[in-house]
Design a protein around this motif. Sequence first.
Motif, PDB file in Angstrom:
ATOM      1  N   PRO A 266       0.346 -10.247   3.155  1.00 10.07           N
ATOM      2  CA  PRO A 266      -0.161  -9.846   4.786  1.00 10.07           C
ATOM      3  C   PRO A 266      -1.844  -9.087   4.468  1.00 10.07           C
ATOM      4  CG  PRO A 266       1.901  -9.543   5.137  1.00 10.07           C
ATOM      5  CD  PRO A 266       1.419  -9.772   3.951  1.00 10.07           C
ATOM      6  N   SER A 267      -2.027  -8.631   5.726  1.00 10.12           N
ATOM      7  CA  SER A 267      -3.285  -7.748   5.867  1.00 10.12           C
ATOM      8  C   SER A 267      -2.422  -6.386   6.390  1.00 10.12           C
ATOM      9  CB  SER A 267      -3.940  -8.517   6.278  1.00 10.12           C
ATOM     10  OG  SER A 267      -5.075  -9.718   6.356  1.00 10.12           O
ATOM     11  N   SER A 268      -1.557  -6.819   7.112  1.00 10.08           N
ATOM     12  CA  SER A 268      -0.730  -5.262   7.372  1.00 10.08           C
ATOM     13  C   SER A 268      -0.271  -5.307   5.941  1.00 10.08           C
ATOM     14  CB  SER A 268       0.965  -5.519   8.100  1.00 10.08           C
ATOM     15  OG  SER A 268       1.415  -6.879   7.421  1.00 10.08           O
ATOM     16  N   GLU A 269       0.497  -5.799   5.217  1.00 14.04           N
ATOM     17  CA  GLU A 269       0.790  -4.844   4.085  1.00 14.04           C
ATOM     18  C   GLU A 269      -0.950  -4.494   3.147  1.00 14.04           C
ATOM     19  OE1 GLU A 269       2.790  -6.178  -0.368  1.00 14.04           O
ATOM     20  OE2 GLU A 269       3.410  -7.010   1.112  1.00 14.04           O
ATOM     21  N   LEU A 270      -1.745  -4.889   2.610  1.00 11.60           N
ATOM     22  CA  LEU A 270      -2.613  -4.216   2.681  1.00 11.60           C
ATOM     23  C   LEU A 270      -3.374  -2.570   3.242  1.00 11.60           C
ATOM     24  CD1 LEU A 270      -5.465  -4.781   0.580  1.00 11.60           C
ATOM     25  CD2 LEU A 270      -6.608  -6.130   2.299  1.00 11.60           C
ATOM     26  N   MET A 271      -3.377  -2.708   4.434  1.00 13.40           N
ATOM     27  CA  MET A 271      -3.187  -1.748   5.030  1.00 13.40           C
ATOM     28  C   MET A 271      -1.956  -0.309   4.602  1.00 13.40           C
ATOM     29  SD  MET A 271      -4.561  -3.164   8.592  1.00 13.40           S
ATOM     30  CE  MET A 271      -4.877  -2.237   9.318  1.00 13.40           C
ATOM     31  N   ASP A 272      -1.179  -1.134   4.567  1.00 17.09           N
ATOM     32  CA  ASP A 272       0.038  -0.614   4.199  1.00 17.09           C
ATOM     33  C   ASP A 272      -0.085   0.504   2.872  1.00 17.09           C
ATOM     34  OD1 ASP A 272       1.937   1.087   4.145  1.00 17.09           O
ATOM     35  OD2 ASP A 272       3.133  -0.407   3.165  1.00 17.09           O
ATOM     36  N   MET A 273      -0.874  -0.798   2.190  1.00 16.77           N
ATOM     37  CA  MET A 273      -1.273  -0.233   0.540  1.00 16.77           C
ATOM     38  C   MET A 273      -1.918   0.824   0.497  1.00 16.77           C
ATOM     39  SD  MET A 273      -0.036  -3.522  -2.288  1.00 16.77           S
ATOM     40  CE  MET A 273      -0.917  -4.472  -1.063  1.00 16.77           C
ATOM     41  N   ILE A 274      -3.334   0.961   1.493  1.00 12.47           N
ATOM     42  CA  ILE A 274      -4.386   1.544   1.514  1.00 12.47           C
ATOM     43  C   ILE A 274      -4.308   3.098   1.678  1.00 12.47           C
ATOM     44  CG2 ILE A 274      -6.617   1.807   1.886  1.00 12.47           C
ATOM     45  CD1 ILE A 274      -6.558  -1.154   2.074  1.00 12.47           C
ATOM     46  N   THR A 275      -3.323   2.945   3.064  1.00 13.96           N
ATOM     47  CA  THR A 275      -2.570   4.160   3.698  1.00 13.96           C
ATOM     48  C   THR A 275      -1.365   4.748   2.176  1.00 13.96           C
ATOM     49  OG1 THR A 275      -2.867   3.006   5.582  1.00 13.96           O
ATOM     50  CG2 THR A 275      -1.743   5.008   5.938  1.00 13.96           C
ATOM     51  N   ARG A 276      -0.583   4.066   2.433  1.00 18.68           N
ATOM     52  CA  ARG A 276       0.606   5.176   1.804  1.00 18.68           C
ATOM     53  C   ARG A 276       0.383   4.941   0.075  1.00 18.68           C
ATOM     54  NH1 ARG A 276       6.137   3.571   3.745  1.00 18.68           N
ATOM     55  NH2 ARG A 276       6.063   1.127   3.730  1.00 18.68           N
ATOM     56  N   CYS A 277      -0.544   4.706  -0.437  1.00 19.53           N
ATOM     57  CA  CYS A 277      -0.963   3.798  -2.327  1.00 19.53           C
ATOM     58  C   CYS A 277      -1.964   4.816  -2.202  1.00 19.53           C
ATOM     59  CB  CYS A 277      -0.109   3.108  -2.940  1.00 19.53           C
ATOM     60  SG  CYS A 277       1.250   2.292  -2.015  1.00 19.53           S
ATOM     61  N   HIS A 278      -2.463   4.904  -1.299  1.00 15.66           N
ATOM     62  CA  HIS A 278      -3.930   4.874  -2.147  1.00 15.66           C
ATOM     63  C   HIS A 278      -4.640   3.732  -3.138  1.00 15.66           C
ATOM     64  CE1 HIS A 278      -2.675   8.896  -0.098  1.00 15.66           C
ATOM     65  NE2 HIS A 278      -1.806   8.817  -1.022  1.00 15.66           N
ATOM     66  N   LEU A 279      -4.460   2.897  -2.370  1.00 16.82           N
ATOM     67  CA  LEU A 279      -5.400   2.087  -3.055  1.00 16.82           C
ATOM     68  C   LEU A 279      -6.434   1.752  -2.674  1.00 16.82           C
ATOM     69  CD1 LEU A 279      -5.144  -1.172  -4.250  1.00 16.82           C
ATOM     70  CD2 LEU A 279      -5.521  -2.242  -2.196  1.00 16.82           C
ATOM     71  N   ASN A 280      -7.550   2.118  -4.024  1.00 15.96           N
ATOM     72  CA  ASN A 280      -9.026   1.602  -3.611  1.00 15.96           C
ATOM     73  C   ASN A 280      -9.856   0.965  -4.529  1.00 15.96           C
ATOM     74  OD1 ASN A 280      -8.078   3.034  -6.177  1.00 15.96           O
ATOM     75  ND2 ASN A 280     -10.105   3.306  -6.772  1.00 15.96           N
ATOM     76  N   ARG A 281      -8.644  -0.506  -4.990  1.00 14.84           N
ATOM     77  CA  ARG A 281      -9.496  -1.417  -5.791  1.00 14.84           C
ATOM     78  C   ARG A 281      -8.669  -2.815  -5.224  1.00 14.84           C
ATOM     79  NH1 ARG A 281     -12.316  -2.187 -11.502  1.00 14.84           N
ATOM     80  NH2 ARG A 281     -11.295  -0.685 -12.484  1.00 14.84           N
TER      81      ARG A 281
END
Length: 552
Positions: A266-281
């Motif tokens: 879900p998009s909530s997991e994507l947002m979590d990865m961006i926030t907590r894992c510093h996903l950039n790609r």
Amino acid sequence: MPHFKTHLTVLEQSASLYASSPAFKVPRLNPETQEILEWHSISYSQFLADVELFAKFWTQRFSADGVPPRSVVGVWLGGMTYLDAIHIYSIARAGYVPQFFSLRLPNPEVIFELLAKSNGKALIYDSSFADIVHTSPVPAHIAIDARNVSIADVSLPPVAPDVNGSDTLMIFHTSGSTSGRPKLVPCSYAWWQECLRKSALATIPPNPHRQDVTTWMYVVASLPSSQVPDLFSFRGSLCHIGQTFMYSGFIQHGSCAIQISSQAFPSSELMDMITRCHLNRLVQFPTYLTAHIRESRHNPKLLAMLQGLDEIFYSGLMLSSDDEDWILRHGINIRNCFGSTECGAMLLSTPGKSVPLVPMEGTSYGFFPINSSLDGPHQNANARTLELVILSDSGDCPDPSLRAADGHYHTGDLFLELPGGGYVSRGRDDDWIKSENSLRCDTKAIEDNVRATCADLVSECIVVGNGRPSPALFVEAADPNMNEERLKKDIIRRTRHFHSRRYLHERISSTNFILVVPRDTLPRTASKGNVRRRAVEDTFKTQLDRMYGVAC
């Protein structure tokens, strides 16, 4: 003899350069709610150490079985978890030639046939298949967690052995079945070295001042294989070339891959990865990327996060025109890649755009009018359909067994050349469709089987489902008075054996995916009267949406 660069030499080098940097981030889930509690980091040095440990384990085990070095070993795994990654890398590190099978091919008879075709000497399999591999003609072992096993300190072969460039390093299979089974795709050392060069180009970090953090392509992490639904995407498995290609590029740059919790996270997991894992790609197939684009239309926070990503990298299918327009209008950085099992990535768009596609640097490709000779004159083809051909002098031209009589590899993929240069995909010049996760399905084989087994029941049929989870069968009944449900059940019964040997994404095993229409209803060509596959999909879109549970 020369030494060739492989994913193993790359891992050894990266473990030296980026020893403490995370190679993976793996989710730890709440067993009851499946909520992600934290993301656990696994360093490059740890990954290398685990690969070396497992390589010793398998060397010890196969030596006891009398399996000599350089033998082909079947690897029948999900290819989705960190433990699978260790097994897959360690088999090659131990000096064997891995032949990869994914969980999407659940028929052991087909596995055994493919192993025999490559002269395989052993098999490693997922624990979920323990009850059906007892007839294995070669020694078979469950892929256990060897980190908890006492292992002798056996010697391993060199990471870069003395081999010929034409020697086989590993074996993949096409994602669609031909003649009842997938086609072998042998990968030589020289071919794979060229693919490593291409994968490094495709995965250059957009921001050189930070570690690139990207998503593993559609991994099912922390989920027992026995619980994996039939329609889970396995193209992101290390048992397929797509993920193997992409991850080999990531590790060349010391990047970190996040193992997502499910294919349609879900998009909530994507947002979590961006926030907590510093996903950039973000790396994702369009089928699942669309869900995030749709959510961003009414979620300003998600839209801002998508706009803040260095890149969204997609492959397999084209984005819809609506999604494409939304992305361009809102300044979301996107990049399109075109590739195949036989060649890896072949064409890339420029960063920030999805078209045009251009051949990757250092390759030798041709775009030729279909039904024309490769030696024919080059004409203005801006408005003509061209086939992509991998020329024999290109380093990524696949194994000779896959090439045409002229020595080149004809992909069957069609393109239009744009006036300003570059190409846009126009599908395939054959009877294959691509499922929603970009896996190929041989529609003609299904249709031929229906005609052979149900000639008294069906006057005409066609298989559709481009971009769908699985294929659907449209039939015109031979007897218009026959009960539709009875007809569907008879078709399923008569074709059951044929479908039992096919990949899960190619099967029609339920009457829910058969649609009976009146005679002469299916749209046909004016000249030959052939049923038009794309026209059927367009005409019956509402019924197909309802069939697949998509909101109309």
